[in-house]
Write a protein that holds these residues in place. Structure first.
Motif, PDB file in Angstrom:
ATOM      1  N   VAL A  16      23.707   1.769  -4.952  1.00 38.45           N
ATOM      2  CA  VAL A  16      22.976   0.500  -4.887  1.00 38.45           C
ATOM      3  C   VAL A  16      22.636   0.135  -3.452  1.00 38.45           C
ATOM      4  CG1 VAL A  16      23.197  -1.987  -5.239  1.00 38.45           C
ATOM      5  CG2 VAL A  16      23.842  -0.426  -7.062  1.00 38.45           C
ATOM      6  N   LEU A  17      23.600   0.260  -2.565  1.00 33.88           N
ATOM      7  CA  LEU A  17      23.374  -0.143  -1.178  1.00 33.88           C
ATOM      8  C   LEU A  17      22.312   0.728  -0.505  1.00 33.88           C
ATOM      9  CD1 LEU A  17      27.057  -0.821  -0.045  1.00 33.88           C
ATOM     10  CD2 LEU A  17      25.283  -2.507  -0.526  1.00 33.88           C
ATOM     11  N   ILE A  18      22.437   2.051  -0.651  1.00 35.92           N
ATOM     12  CA  ILE A  18      21.493   2.943   0.037  1.00 35.92           C
ATOM     13  C   ILE A  18      20.112   2.882  -0.611  1.00 35.92           C
ATOM     14  CG2 ILE A  18      21.016   5.348   0.621  1.00 35.92           C
ATOM     15  CD1 ILE A  18      24.023   5.781   0.830  1.00 35.92           C
ATOM     16  N   ALA A  19      20.069   2.874  -1.942  1.00 34.95           N
ATOM     17  CA  ALA A  19      18.779   2.813  -2.626  1.00 34.95           C
ATOM     18  C   ALA A  19      18.079   1.482  -2.352  1.00 34.95           C
ATOM     19  CB  ALA A  19      18.964   3.016  -4.129  1.00 34.95           C
ATOM     20  N   SER A  20      18.826   0.397  -2.296  1.00 29.07           N
ATOM     21  CA  SER A  20      18.217  -0.907  -2.000  1.00 29.07           C
ATOM     22  C   SER A  20      17.625  -0.925  -0.593  1.00 29.07           C
ATOM     23  CB  SER A  20      19.253  -2.020  -2.157  1.00 29.07           C
ATOM     24  OG  SER A  20      19.715  -2.098  -3.494  1.00 29.07           O
ATOM     25  N   MET A  21      18.336  -0.322   0.345  1.00 31.59           N
ATOM     26  CA  MET A  21      17.791  -0.211   1.698  1.00 31.59           C
ATOM     27  C   MET A  21      16.483   0.577   1.683  1.00 31.59           C
ATOM     28  SD  MET A  21      19.290   1.960   4.907  1.00 31.59           S
ATOM     29  CE  MET A  21      18.872   3.471   4.019  1.00 31.59           C
ATOM     30  N   GLY A  22      16.491   1.699   0.968  1.00 28.22           N
ATOM     31  CA  GLY A  22      15.285   2.515   0.897  1.00 28.22           C
ATOM     32  C   GLY A  22      14.135   1.790   0.233  1.00 28.22           C
ATOM     33  N   LEU A  23      14.421   1.101  -0.866  1.00 29.44           N
ATOM     34  CA  LEU A  23      13.346   0.394  -1.559  1.00 29.44           C
ATOM     35  C   LEU A  23      12.875  -0.813  -0.767  1.00 29.44           C
ATOM     36  CD1 LEU A  23      14.510   0.701  -5.263  1.00 29.44           C
ATOM     37  CD2 LEU A  23      12.566   1.797  -4.163  1.00 29.44           C
ATOM     38  N   GLY A  24      13.747  -1.363   0.087  1.00 29.80           N
ATOM     39  CA  GLY A  24      13.270  -2.398   1.004  1.00 29.80           C
ATOM     40  C   GLY A  24      12.227  -1.835   1.963  1.00 29.80           C
ATOM     41  N   ILE A  25      12.478  -0.625   2.465  1.00 29.63           N
ATOM     42  CA  ILE A  25      11.485   0.028   3.328  1.00 29.63           C
ATOM     43  C   ILE A  25      10.216   0.330   2.544  1.00 29.63           C
ATOM     44  CG2 ILE A  25      11.037   2.097   4.706  1.00 29.63           C
ATOM     45  CD1 ILE A  25      14.051   2.203   5.295  1.00 29.63           C
ATOM     46  N   ALA A  26      10.367   0.778   1.293  1.00 29.17           N
ATOM     47  CA  ALA A  26       9.195   1.052   0.456  1.00 29.17           C
ATOM     48  C   ALA A  26       8.392  -0.214   0.185  1.00 29.17           C
ATOM     49  CB  ALA A  26       9.634   1.683  -0.863  1.00 29.17           C
ATOM     50  N   LEU A  27       9.075  -1.352   0.068  1.00 27.84           N
ATOM     51  CA  LEU A  27       8.356  -2.618  -0.110  1.00 27.84           C
ATOM     52  C   LEU A  27       7.538  -2.952   1.133  1.00 27.84           C
ATOM     53  CD1 LEU A  27       7.753  -5.163  -1.731  1.00 27.84           C
ATOM     54  CD2 LEU A  27       9.864  -6.169  -0.791  1.00 27.84           C
ATOM     55  N   VAL A  28       8.110  -2.688   2.295  1.00 32.76           N
ATOM     56  CA  VAL A  28       7.344  -2.903   3.532  1.00 32.76           C
ATOM     57  C   VAL A  28       6.121  -1.987   3.552  1.00 32.76           C
ATOM     58  CG1 VAL A  28       7.407  -2.759   6.050  1.00 32.76           C
ATOM     59  CG2 VAL A  28       9.384  -3.661   4.804  1.00 32.76           C
ATOM     60  N   ALA A  29       6.285  -0.734   3.080  1.00 31.29           N
ATOM     61  CA  ALA A  29       5.144   0.182   2.998  1.00 31.29           C
ATOM     62  C   ALA A  29       4.063  -0.384   2.088  1.00 31.29           C
ATOM     63  CB  ALA A  29       5.605   1.545   2.483  1.00 31.29           C
ATOM     64  N   THR A  30       4.470  -0.997   0.971  1.00 35.01           N
ATOM     65  CA  THR A  30       3.504  -1.602   0.049  1.00 35.01           C
ATOM     66  C   THR A  30       2.747  -2.738   0.733  1.00 35.01           C
ATOM     67  OG1 THR A  30       5.044  -1.084  -1.751  1.00 35.01           O
ATOM     68  CG2 THR A  30       3.246  -2.607  -2.241  1.00 35.01           C
ATOM     69  N   ILE A  31       3.471  -3.559   1.479  1.00 37.86           N
ATOM     70  CA  ILE A  31       2.838  -4.681   2.187  1.00 37.86           C
ATOM     71  C   ILE A  31       1.877  -4.169   3.256  1.00 37.86           C
ATOM     72  CG2 ILE A  31       3.288  -6.655   3.690  1.00 37.86           C
ATOM     73  CD1 ILE A  31       5.987  -6.967   2.197  1.00 37.86           C
ATOM     74  N   VAL A  32       2.302  -3.138   3.967  1.00 41.59           N
ATOM     75  CA  VAL A  32       1.460  -2.590   5.041  1.00 41.59           C
ATOM     76  C   VAL A  32       0.185  -1.988   4.459  1.00 41.59           C
ATOM     77  CG1 VAL A  32       1.323  -0.827   6.846  1.00 41.59           C
ATOM     78  CG2 VAL A  32       3.391  -2.224   6.611  1.00 41.59           C
ATOM     79  N   ILE A  33       0.287  -1.261   3.346  1.00 43.61           N
ATOM     80  CA  ILE A  33      -0.920  -0.667   2.766  1.00 43.61           C
ATOM     81  C   ILE A  33      -1.811  -1.752   2.187  1.00 43.61           C
ATOM     82  CG2 ILE A  33      -0.255  -0.219   0.360  1.00 43.61           C
ATOM     83  CD1 ILE A  33      -1.889   2.307   2.733  1.00 43.61           C
ATOM     84  N   TYR A  34      -1.213  -2.845   1.705  1.00 49.00           N
ATOM     85  CA  TYR A  34      -2.034  -3.971   1.237  1.00 49.00           C
ATOM     86  C   TYR A  34      -2.814  -4.565   2.407  1.00 49.00           C
ATOM     87  CZ  TYR A  34      -3.433  -8.329  -0.969  1.00 49.00           C
ATOM     88  OH  TYR A  34      -4.177  -9.371  -1.462  1.00 49.00           O
ATOM     89  N   TYR A  35      -2.150  -4.685   3.553  1.00 50.75           N
ATOM     90  CA  TYR A  35      -2.848  -5.201   4.734  1.00 50.75           C
ATOM     91  C   TYR A  35      -3.986  -4.274   5.137  1.00 50.75           C
ATOM     92  CZ  TYR A  35      -3.849  -6.187   9.616  1.00 50.75           C
ATOM     93  OH  TYR A  35      -4.498  -6.449  10.798  1.00 50.75           O
ATOM     94  N   ALA A  36      -3.737  -2.965   5.100  1.00 54.32           N
ATOM     95  CA  ALA A  36      -4.797  -2.010   5.431  1.00 54.32           C
ATOM     96  C   ALA A  36      -5.971  -2.172   4.480  1.00 54.32           C
ATOM     97  CB  ALA A  36      -4.253  -0.587   5.378  1.00 54.32           C
ATOM     98  N   GLY A  37      -5.681  -2.353   3.187  1.00 54.18           N
ATOM     99  CA  GLY A  37      -6.751  -2.531   2.213  1.00 54.18           C
ATOM    100  C   GLY A  37      -7.503  -3.832   2.391  1.00 54.18           C
ATOM    101  N   SER A  38      -6.801  -4.866   2.868  1.00 53.76           N
ATOM    102  CA  SER A  38      -7.456  -6.172   3.022  1.00 53.76           C
ATOM    103  C   SER A  38      -8.545  -6.156   4.079  1.00 53.76           C
ATOM    104  CB  SER A  38      -6.412  -7.237   3.380  1.00 53.76           C
ATOM    105  OG  SER A  38      -5.879  -7.023   4.678  1.00 53.76           O
ATOM    106  N   THR A  39      -8.484  -5.198   5.012  1.00 52.35           N
ATOM    107  CA  THR A  39      -9.528  -5.108   6.028  1.00 52.35           C
ATOM    108  C   THR A  39     -10.859  -4.638   5.437  1.00 52.35           C
ATOM    109  OG1 THR A  39      -8.925  -2.819   6.583  1.00 52.35           O
ATOM    110  CG2 THR A  39      -7.804  -4.577   7.790  1.00 52.35           C
ATOM    111  N   VAL A  40     -10.791  -4.059   4.240  1.00 46.36           N
ATOM    112  CA  VAL A  40     -12.000  -3.557   3.582  1.00 46.36           C
ATOM    113  C   VAL A  40     -12.285  -4.317   2.293  1.00 46.36           C
ATOM    114  CG1 VAL A  40     -13.093  -1.530   2.521  1.00 46.36           C
ATOM    115  CG2 VAL A  40     -11.654  -1.251   4.555  1.00 46.36           C
TER     116      VAL A  40
END
Length: 512
Positions: free
Chosen positions: A184-208
């Motif tokens: 739980v601890l390690i996977a939650s850390m990883g999925l927290g990073i994956a959530l940041v990746a989702t936010i970052v790609i959303y920001y990239a998409g918002s420019t277009v």
């Protein structure tokens, strides 16, 4: 075709809810029926996605060739694991957990949160929780490839973490509780990073695409060439690191051996054969965007670095394992590294090999874990230094376990031999000579570790006076189905499956 996606979305949940309050026999029968039906529905999608995507629920569900490959692997495991679990749970004898790890029963932090009253193996309460959890876990992994959004994909994989962590701890031993907390601890850390990746790609998409849009795959892929390259590079690295945690990639793999070893055997099979590759599927969705935005060089270099590190680490660990289930756990890390290296080669034949590897690994690893479960129930240990005469004592599951180990080791004529041959051939044609050399050396090292230690324990003479016999015909049936699928993938995959794999490989290539 859209109705099939809706049924897959709903059916396992309904069966899980019914199993929560059903008798063991009814829950097991419903789960087997749901698993077989889900696999049949997944196969029904194969011809329909050969040239176009299937949409449902106002485009919130989507199936293309790539997603159907992973759906077929998950649905197959749902079916065969359900069959195995009937024998595992309702056979004459359960795995003797106290003998296996010497753990004491306890009510630790995870137990207090998840199970207000302890459930002992073999009781009605344990059975209800097990069957409900198995259905919900399979549902979450089947839904992940068919949701049409990077955000929903993240949610689905997050749900897999919650459900699988409860299943890892369900036997309520000290080792299982510790492994589940670590997971739980390690996977939650990883999925927290994956959530940041989702936010970052959303920001990239918002420019277009503007500030308000859905993270549907088709609009993202069409607009990706106009995304800011630096932002996409960041999102891709975060996605590989984040979802790579669930995939078991080095250096965020440390939860995997413990969880696979301590979980009940059916859960171990689903974790290894399906959950890891569902995380790989999420990485591939970001890969599709990245190659359109920044070109193929950077994403492939990232995949290659993680793949080589994971393969080398796993190969070294496989040379020193004496725990049967941990041996298969490190084999999973090895095969995830192979998938990453194969995708880094990029050529079509290597990508086809990667996709065959997803299917073949699912069949081989499930069969191997089923065999390990049979051995543990019969002999009361997973310590390979204490296992003697597995083939002699288990006339069916013993030899099939040896065949599964050889299949995992890439011995012909099984599917993993075919997939790794295609990956190596693709790497040589790219060419990627150094990477191919490392791949071959790592696979060879893993072959010796896995095949030598795994088979040595099974082929030694049985103790005098030991009684031959299988613990359950259900276990034998599940292993036989897995071996047949593994052999079919290696000898002659069906023509429609070949077409599906070619189409999925084309979807993973750069746009033409």
């Amino acid at each position: 075709m859209g109705a099939i996606l809706v049924v897959i979305l709903v059916m396992p949940v309904v069966v899980g809810l019914v199993a929560w309050r059903s008798s063991p026999a009814l829950a097991g029968g419903l789960t087997v029926s749901a698993g077989v039906a889900t696999f049949g529905l997944a196969l029904a999608l194969v011809p329909g996605v050969g040239s176009h995507s299937v949409l449902a629920l106002d485009s919130w569900l989507r199936a293309d060739a790539l997603s159907v490959v992973f759906l077929v692997a998950t649905a197959f495991l749902y079916a065969v694991t359900s069959i195995f679990a009937v024998g595992y749970l309702h056979g004459p004898k359960r795995e003797p957990r106290e003998v296996l790890d010497g753990s004491r029963r306890l009510g630790g932090p995870l137990n207090l949160i998840t199970f207000s009253t302890p459930a002992e193996p073999g009781t009605l309460l344990y059975s209800q929780r097990f069957w409900a959890g198995l259905n919900f876990f399979a549902w979450s992994m089947a839904v992940a490839p068919i949701v049409n959004s990077l955000a929903l994909l993240w949610v689905a994989i997050e749900i897999t973490t919650v459900i699988s962590a409860l299943l890892v701890a369900i036997d309520n031993t000290e080792g299982a509780t510790e492994a589940s907390w670590k997971y739980v601890l390690i996977a939650s850390m990883g999925l927290g990073i994956a959530l940041v990746a989702t936010i970052v790609i959303y920001y990239a998409g918002s420019t277009v695409l503007g500030s308000g849009y859905e993270l549907f795959f088709d609009p993202l892929l069409r607009a990706a060439p106009r995304f800011p390259p630096g932002i996409v590079r960041l999102a891709f690295v975060l996605a590989v690191l984040g979802y790579g945690t669930k995939m078991g990639l080095f250096p965020v793999h440390t939860w995997l051996p413990d969880a696979h070893s301590e979980a009940p055997t059916p859960v171990s099979a689903l974790l290894s054969g399906s959950l890891l590759t569902i995380a790989f599927y999420a990485i591939l969705r970001y890969y599709q965007i990245a190659i359109r935005s920044v070109g193929v060089a950077f994403p492939r270099e990232v995949l290659l670095a993680f793949g080589i590190a994971s393969l080398v680490l796993a190969a070294l660990y496989l040379l020193s394992q004496r725990d049967l289930k941990r041996l298969f756990a490190y084999s999973s890390i090895e095969h995830m590294g192979i998938l990453m290296i194969g995708m880094s080669f990029g050529v079509t034949i290597a990508v086809v090999g990667v996709l065959i590897h997803v299917l073949a690994h699912a069949a081989a690893k499930a069969t191997a874990f089923f065999g390990a479960g049979s051995v543990m129930r019969r002999l009361g240990t997973k310590d390979m230094t204490q296992i003697r005469g597995g083939i002699g004592l288990l006339p069916w599951s013993g030899p099939m376990l040896v065949l599964a180990i050889l299949g995992l080791s890439a011995a012909p004529p099984f599917g993993i031999f075919r997939s790794e041959f295609l990956i190596v051939y693709g790497g040589l044609s790219d060419p990627q000579d150094v990477a191919v050399a490392i791949l071959v050396a790592g696979v060879t090292m893993a072959f010796f570790g896995l095949s030598w230690y795994g088979t040595q324990a099974m082929v030694t003479p049985a103790p005098e006076g030991a009684i031959r016999g299988e613990t359950s015909g259900w276990i034998v049936a599940a292993m036989l189905v897995g071996l047949i699928a593994l052999a079919m993938l290696g000898i002659h995959p069906p023509a429609q499956l070949d077409h599906l794999l070619a189409r999925a490989a084309a979807e993973l290539g750069p746009p033409r």
